[in-house]
Design an enzyme around this catalytic site. Sequence first.
Site, short mmCIF file in Angstrom:
data_model
loop_
_atom_site.label_atom_id
_atom_site.label_comp_id
_atom_site.label_asym_id
_atom_site.label_seq_id
_atom_site.Cartn_x
_atom_site.Cartn_y
_atom_site.Cartn_z
N GLU A 279 48.80 36.32 47.29
CA GLU A 279 47.42 36.77 47.52
C GLU A 279 46.61 36.78 46.24
OE1 GLU A 279 48.04 40.73 49.01
OE2 GLU A 279 48.95 40.07 50.88
N GLY A 281 43.53 36.45 43.66
CA GLY A 281 42.06 36.51 43.72
C GLY A 281 41.49 36.08 42.38
N CYS A 348 18.77 53.40 34.53
CA CYS A 348 18.52 54.66 33.82
C CYS A 348 19.75 55.53 33.71
CB CYS A 348 17.38 55.39 34.52
SG CYS A 348 15.89 54.41 34.36
N TYR A 377 35.28 39.79 41.33
CA TYR A 377 34.87 41.19 41.22
C TYR A 377 33.53 41.33 40.49
CZ TYR A 377 39.73 41.44 42.59
OH TYR A 377 40.91 41.23 43.26
N1 LLP Z 1 46.27 41.70 47.40
C1 LLP Z 1 45.98 43.00 47.50
C2 LLP Z 1 46.64 43.80 48.55
C3 LLP Z 1 45.05 43.60 46.62
O1 LLP Z 1 44.79 44.90 46.73
C4 LLP Z 1 44.44 42.80 45.62
C5 LLP Z 1 43.47 43.39 44.70
C6 LLP Z 1 44.76 41.44 45.56
C7 LLP Z 1 45.69 40.92 46.46
C8 LLP Z 1 44.15 40.50 44.56
O2 LLP Z 1 44.47 40.83 43.26
P1 LLP Z 1 44.07 39.84 42.07
O3 LLP Z 1 44.91 38.60 42.22
O4 LLP Z 1 42.64 39.53 42.17
O5 LLP Z 1 44.42 40.61 40.87
N2 LLP Z 1 37.75 45.53 41.12
C9 LLP Z 1 38.85 45.40 40.20
C10 LLP Z 1 40.05 44.70 40.81
C11 LLP Z 1 40.59 45.38 42.03
C12 LLP Z 1 41.75 44.66 42.68
C13 LLP Z 1 42.12 45.29 43.98
N3 LLP Z 1 43.17 44.62 44.70
C14 LLP Z 1 38.38 44.68 38.94
O6 LLP Z 1 37.20 44.34 38.86
O7 LLP Z 1 39.15 44.48 38.02
#
Ligand code: LLP
Length: 424
Positions: A279, A281, A348, A377
Amino acid sequence: MDHFSLIDGVMHAEGVPLPRIAAEVGTPVYVYSRATLERHGQVFREALAPLGTNGQEPLIAFAVKSNPNLAVLRVLQRQGFGADVVSGGELMRALAAGMAPEKIVFSGVGKTDAELALGLDQGIGQFNIESREEGRELAALAAARGQSAPACLRVNPDVDAKTHAKISTGKAENKFGVPLMRARETFAELAALPGLNLRGVAIHIGSQLADLEPLETAFAKVGALVADLRAVGHTITHVDLGGGLGVPYRRGEVLPSPAEYGAMVARATKGWDVQLTFEPGRVIAGNAGVLLTRVIRVKRGGNGPPFVIVDAAMNDLARPALYGAWHDFEAVMPRGERMTANIVGPICETGDTFATDRDCDALVSGDLAVFRTAGAYGATMASSYNSRGFVAEVLVDGDRFAVVADRLDAAAIMDAERVPEWLA
Ligand code: LLP
């Protein structure tokens, strides 16, 4: 590698000069590169392809939360990606982008009955169940429809992912998954329910991981669990290893590559004989986007460096304010001079700071600049705080580009509000 670079002194996205996008679409604006998305997608896929079983590649389910734009999802759908979704809204987006229902995985601790029902109605490929309670609810809903929901049990391995506390998900105190010590009994209870086809285990320990060691430790625990479950007669055909691979946010920073990640996964999953799901991202979308912004003015500081006030703010790119995150900041047409500055938005509150004491290209009022690594993100976490609206998003493809999300200005947002008659 990405496709945002200087050509004749002007930063381009692939073949498109960023000043052209600013002139035609305005700023701030998120700019994504199709070639970069496709390259990252391909590199990740190739790194994991050897882990396929029965001639089938592992399922790569793009984490929609990282960038849910329909055009971005479409690029990945065309490459064969599925989707990891965490809400009914994300599920609808994945389907709208043409993703096959069987390639959709539904994660998240708080799926509502309506969301579970939507997943069942759409025939998605996998529910990642995060608790005994959720498993029972899903089983009941599915059984009432005469269905058997394909599912994995998400376990919490209690491993420190060594990342920012707010994006760590695999420690015992985090809300995610079922604790390993209760996984066996929970699996046994849920596997016996008629509405569930509980066929495996899922895990995700955190995001922006800079070290593969915590992942390998967590995967070893999953391997042991799979063996235990099989030993008591369960059939385990699927394991979902989540996302989390980090990306470089600073020029020159080196993180584990998809190839190194793939090699570690191969080691950790040797002999499992399951269909693997991933998964990712950020590793796909992060460096495939920038936030293009214009300097409103440069204001003299008190006893510190000057404030470079840009037209983007914490509502557009929340990561620095939320996590103290670093985003490289570069002029679109650098003049070769440098300055030390505090980079801030117009909102602000002091939290609206992108960088303090930052060595950056010298900038003056009217100049264009970018925050890099904003493809994941970024837009997805925007709000309309200070009634600033939502910025536009653009996808570049070679020397053409398209607006793939309209700017939603303050008036458009106000349109959804009304003053009740009794206040007239
Ligand atoms: N799978 C699950 C169940 C997740 O909760 C997440 C991310 C991913 C996959 C993807 O993770 P990645 O490969 O993108 O690391 N807003 C935060 C990041 C929050 C990630 C939440 N879960 C930031 O801007 O760093």
